[in-house]
Design a protein around this motif. Structure first.
Motif, PDB file in Angstrom:
ATOM      1  N   LEU A   2      16.252   2.947   9.043  1.00  0.00           N
ATOM      2  CA  LEU A   2      15.095   2.488   8.278  1.00  0.00           C
ATOM      3  C   LEU A   2      13.957   2.061   9.198  1.00  0.00           C
ATOM      4  CD1 LEU A   2      16.569   0.571   5.207  1.00  0.00           C
ATOM      5  CD2 LEU A   2      15.706   2.912   5.353  1.00  0.00           C
ATOM      6  N   ILE A   3      14.273   1.577  10.389  1.00  0.00           N
ATOM      7  CA  ILE A   3      13.214   1.264  11.356  1.00  0.00           C
ATOM      8  C   ILE A   3      12.435   2.533  11.678  1.00  0.00           C
ATOM      9  CG2 ILE A   3      12.719   0.535  13.731  1.00  0.00           C
ATOM     10  CD1 ILE A   3      15.207  -1.322  13.498  1.00  0.00           C
ATOM     11  N   VAL A   4      13.150   3.610  11.911  1.00  0.00           N
ATOM     12  CA  VAL A   4      12.510   4.902  12.205  1.00  0.00           C
ATOM     13  C   VAL A   4      11.646   5.331  11.020  1.00  0.00           C
ATOM     14  CG1 VAL A   4      12.945   7.349  12.659  1.00  0.00           C
ATOM     15  CG2 VAL A   4      14.295   5.597  13.844  1.00  0.00           C
ATOM     16  N   LEU A   5      12.145   5.177   9.814  1.00  0.00           N
ATOM     17  CA  LEU A   5      11.379   5.535   8.618  1.00  0.00           C
ATOM     18  C   LEU A   5      10.123   4.672   8.491  1.00  0.00           C
ATOM     19  CD1 LEU A   5      11.034   7.181   6.056  1.00  0.00           C
ATOM     20  CD2 LEU A   5      12.553   5.570   4.896  1.00  0.00           C
ATOM     21  N   VAL A   6      10.239   3.377   8.762  1.00  0.00           N
ATOM     22  CA  VAL A   6       9.076   2.481   8.693  1.00  0.00           C
ATOM     23  C   VAL A   6       7.992   2.936   9.667  1.00  0.00           C
ATOM     24  CG1 VAL A   6       8.270   0.127   9.161  1.00  0.00           C
ATOM     25  CG2 VAL A   6      10.356   0.484   7.845  1.00  0.00           C
ATOM     26  N   LEU A   7       8.402   3.399  10.835  1.00  0.00           N
ATOM     27  CA  LEU A   7       7.431   3.856  11.840  1.00  0.00           C
ATOM     28  C   LEU A   7       6.654   5.076  11.364  1.00  0.00           C
ATOM     29  CD1 LEU A   7       9.618   3.460  15.034  1.00  0.00           C
ATOM     30  CD2 LEU A   7       7.622   2.073  14.396  1.00  0.00           C
ATOM     31  N   ASP A   8       7.277   5.911  10.538  1.00  0.00           N
ATOM     32  CA  ASP A   8       6.667   7.180  10.117  1.00  0.00           C
ATOM     33  C   ASP A   8       6.299   7.240   8.638  1.00  0.00           C
ATOM     34  OD1 ASP A   8       6.993   8.174  12.690  1.00  0.00           O
ATOM     35  OD2 ASP A   8       9.008   8.914  12.257  1.00  0.00           O
ATOM     36  N   ILE A   9       6.443   6.144   7.907  1.00  0.00           N
ATOM     37  CA  ILE A   9       6.281   6.192   6.455  1.00  0.00           C
ATOM     38  C   ILE A   9       4.854   6.551   6.026  1.00  0.00           C
ATOM     39  CG2 ILE A   9       5.815   3.733   6.064  1.00  0.00           C
ATOM     40  CD1 ILE A   9       7.835   4.003   3.653  1.00  0.00           C
ATOM     41  N   VAL A  10       3.883   6.205   6.847  1.00  0.00           N
ATOM     42  CA  VAL A  10       2.486   6.579   6.588  1.00  0.00           C
ATOM     43  C   VAL A  10       2.072   7.475   7.754  1.00  0.00           C
ATOM     44  CG1 VAL A  10       0.144   5.735   6.184  1.00  0.00           C
ATOM     45  CG2 VAL A  10       2.101   4.385   5.397  1.00  0.00           C
ATOM     46  N   PRO A  11       2.193   8.805   7.581  1.00  0.00           N
ATOM     47  CA  PRO A  11       1.998   9.729   8.703  1.00  0.00           C
ATOM     48  C   PRO A  11       0.660   9.596   9.430  1.00  0.00           C
ATOM     49  CG  PRO A  11       2.894  10.876   6.809  1.00  0.00           C
ATOM     50  CD  PRO A  11       2.548   9.493   6.351  1.00  0.00           C
ATOM     51  N   ASP A  12      -0.404   9.274   8.716  1.00  0.00           N
ATOM     52  CA  ASP A  12      -1.705   9.177   9.386  1.00  0.00           C
ATOM     53  C   ASP A  12      -1.962   7.786   9.971  1.00  0.00           C
ATOM     54  OD1 ASP A  12      -1.904   8.158   6.777  1.00  0.00           O
ATOM     55  OD2 ASP A  12      -4.058   8.521   6.698  1.00  0.00           O
ATOM     56  N   GLU A  13      -0.948   6.905   9.917  1.00  0.00           N
ATOM     57  CA  GLU A  13      -1.063   5.570  10.504  1.00  0.00           C
ATOM     58  C   GLU A  13       0.230   5.246  11.249  1.00  0.00           C
ATOM     59  OE1 GLU A  13      -1.728   1.045   9.027  1.00  0.00           O
ATOM     60  OE2 GLU A  13      -2.826   2.576   7.912  1.00  0.00           O
ATOM     61  N   PRO A  14       0.442   5.896  12.406  1.00  0.00           N
ATOM     62  CA  PRO A  14       1.681   5.649  13.156  1.00  0.00           C
ATOM     63  C   PRO A  14       1.758   4.204  13.629  1.00  0.00           C
ATOM     64  CG  PRO A  14       0.151   6.926  14.474  1.00  0.00           C
ATOM     65  CD  PRO A  14      -0.467   6.787  13.105  1.00  0.00           C
ATOM     66  N   ALA A  15       2.982   3.739  13.806  1.00  0.00           N
ATOM     67  CA  ALA A  15       3.200   2.350  14.214  1.00  0.00           C
ATOM     68  C   ALA A  15       3.959   2.301  15.529  1.00  0.00           C
ATOM     69  CB  ALA A  15       3.974   1.606  13.142  1.00  0.00           C
ATOM     70  N   HIS A  16       3.835   1.175  16.188  1.00  0.00           N
ATOM     71  CA  HIS A  16       4.608   0.888  17.396  1.00  0.00           C
ATOM     72  C   HIS A  16       5.871   0.148  16.937  1.00  0.00           C
ATOM     73  CE1 HIS A  16       5.810  -1.157  21.076  1.00  0.00           C
ATOM     74  NE2 HIS A  16       5.128  -0.226  21.717  1.00  0.00           N
ATOM     75  N   PRO A  17       7.019   0.367  17.581  1.00  0.00           N
ATOM     76  CA  PRO A  17       8.254  -0.326  17.163  1.00  0.00           C
ATOM     77  C   PRO A  17       8.123  -1.848  17.090  1.00  0.00           C
ATOM     78  CG  PRO A  17       8.784   1.420  18.704  1.00  0.00           C
ATOM     79  CD  PRO A  17       7.281   1.337  18.652  1.00  0.00           C
ATOM     80  N   MET A  18       7.266  -2.434  17.916  1.00  0.00           N
ATOM     81  CA  MET A  18       7.089  -3.884  17.897  1.00  0.00           C
ATOM     82  C   MET A  18       6.368  -4.362  16.634  1.00  0.00           C
ATOM     83  SD  MET A  18       8.691  -4.932  20.500  1.00  0.00           S
ATOM     84  CE  MET A  18       8.187  -6.619  20.590  1.00  0.00           C
ATOM     85  N   GLU A  19       5.804  -3.446  15.865  1.00  0.00           N
ATOM     86  CA  GLU A  19       5.104  -3.797  14.625  1.00  0.00           C
ATOM     87  C   GLU A  19       6.052  -3.860  13.433  1.00  0.00           C
ATOM     88  OE1 GLU A  19       1.853  -1.086  14.021  1.00  0.00           O
ATOM     89  OE2 GLU A  19       1.149  -1.348  16.069  1.00  0.00           O
TER      90      GLU A  19
END
Length: 142
Positions: free
Chosen positions: A20-37
């Motif tokens: 689910l962490i991986v999914l959270v990082l990619d859930i909004v494709p045009d707004e990528p996230a850093h794992p620390m977020e």
């Protein structure tokens, strides 16, 4: 109000699993996230409840009009899904800086976040250690 029970945060806890962490990082494709977020130590933010799922915010999006990313889990289980949920539009209706908005998602069960307290947070804020830390921070900011 006499005879009224205090209202508190649920505070059930869970850990966000790696898939689910991986999914959270990619859930909004045009707004990528850093794992620390991504918040991985979860604590249900809903009003205290004995039935139904628990929810906690796991990622804030840059464009708040999209909502935020929330994890969902049942008692005794790890989170089983994450979703982008719109923000709750409610506020306490007070004027100026006393106006608090609900920090939960739209159509959440229970009361709004400004209607109940968090005993754990309240205990921390009234502890001598908190007062000492606050004084040290204030001194450094001067």
């Amino acid at each position: 109000m006499p005879g009224t029970r205090p209202r508190h945060i649920c505070a059930a806890t869970a850990r966000l699993p790696l898939p689910l962490i991986v999914l959270v990082l990619d859930i909004v494709p045009d707004e990528p996230a850093h794992p620390m977020e991504v918040i991985t130590a979860l604590r249900c933010g809903l009003e205290s409840h004995s039935t139904g799922p628990h929810f906690d915010l796991v990622r804030e999006l840059t464009d708040a009009s999209r909502g935020e990313v929330w994890a969902r889990w049942e008692n005794g289980n790890e989170p089983d899904r994450v979703s982008v949920l719109a923000d709750c539009p409610a506020d306490n209706g007070r004027p100026g800086p006393s106006n608090d908005g609900c920090t939960l998602f739209a159509r959440h069960p229970g009361g709004h976040s400004y209607e109940f307290s968090d005993p754990e947070y309240d205990a921390m804020r009234t502890s001598p250690a908190y007062e000492q830390l606050k004084a040290e921070i204030d001194n450094r900011l001067r």
